[in-house]
Design an enzyme around this catalytic site. Structure first.
Site: not given
Ligand code: KIV
Length: 281
Positions: A47, A185
């Site tokens: 995304d 992340e």
């Protein structure tokens, strides 16, 4: 027929082999084809396309339709790599039922082999149900961009004892639920290393140091396509923004001084007639 050499089980078992997993984002046919012709393992229709391709400030406005469209484009260029589609914001948070339906759409209409969801404990029921439906899931914890407003910006996560404990717990919960790999992340390398050792599934890091079982980057960042974006965790392997701008400047100059198009790029009647004579012989 598409031959998919990289499979979900082959990614999970790679951890034991010690050979690092490589993953990149792809949003369109041509990039997907070029990347697939390398030995890249995973292509993620992330995304992040909301920022990279659509020019938005964050990923929150990306829709399921956007991801379906881009996954279809990517899939046409891929013969070998594993195609994973991101579940966009609000496509899995609302209910377990809609999460399964939307994951199914990404597989059925987009042609992805697996989906990725952001978050840990609070989305475990959705992860369980999607996997139960036969759809492989990739997890994603740490600095999960869909929670940017909750974090108050793109800030490194897991810096405090409590926060790191929560991320470790989320990682374990996701493994228990059956995710085949986990993206880590924006967390300190020490925490990423600890999670990587603790888990049996592979970790794939972005801004999480070198001890993960693999690495993922946004392709446009790696190739230096956006001269205005250079965070610490990105290594630019090329400066394609310069290549593109210099090529376009050359085109403009050649059009202005009438050196393009040259005779080699031009059709003229004499050559067409000559070709016809030769073809008829
Ligand atoms: O959307 C994305 O591209 C991602 C990766 C960078 C992990 O989630």
């Amino acid at each position: 027929m598409k031959t998919q050499a990289v499979t979900v089980p082959s990614i999970t078992t790679r951890k034991k082999s010690g050979k690092k997993i490589t993953a990149l984002t792809a949003y369109d046919y041509n990039f997907a084809k070029l990347l697939d012709r390398t030995s890249i393992d995973i292509l993620l229709v992330g995304d992040s396309l909301g920022m990279v391709s659509q020019g938005n400030a964050n990923t929150l406005s990306v829709t399921l339709e956007d991801i379906v469209y881009h996954t279809r484009c990517v899939n046409k260029g891929v013969q070998r790599a594993l195609v994973v589609a991101d579940m966009p914001f609000m496509s899995y948070q609302v209910s377990v039922e809609s999460a399964v339906t939307n994951a199914g759409i990404l597989i059925q209409q987009g042609g992805a082999a697996a989906v990725k969801l952001e978050g840990g404990g609070r989305i475990i029921s959705q992860v369980n149900a999607i996997i139960k439906a036969g759809i492989p899931v990739m997890g994603h914890v740490g600095l999960t961009p869909q929670s940017v407003h909750q974090f108050g910006g793109y800030k490194i996560q897991g810096k405090t004892f409590l926060d790191s404990k929560q991320i470790k717990q989320d990682a374990k919960d996701l493994q228990k639920a059956g995710v085949f790999a986990l993206v880590l992340e924006g967390i300190p390398e020490e925490l990423a290393a600890e999670i990587t050792i603790d888990l049996e599934i592979p970790t794939i890091g972005i801004g999480a140091g070198s001890k993960c079982d693999g690495q993922i980057l946004v392709t446009h960042d790696l190739l230096g396509l956006n001269p205005d974006f250079a965070p610490k965790f990105v290594k630019r392997y090329a400066y394609l923004s310069d290549v593109i701008q210099n090529s376009v400047k050359d085109f403009i100059n050649e059009v202005q001084n009438e050196t393009f198009p040259g005779s080699e790029h031009t059709y003229n009647l004499k050559q067409i007639a000559l070709k016809q004579v030769n073809d008829d012989r």
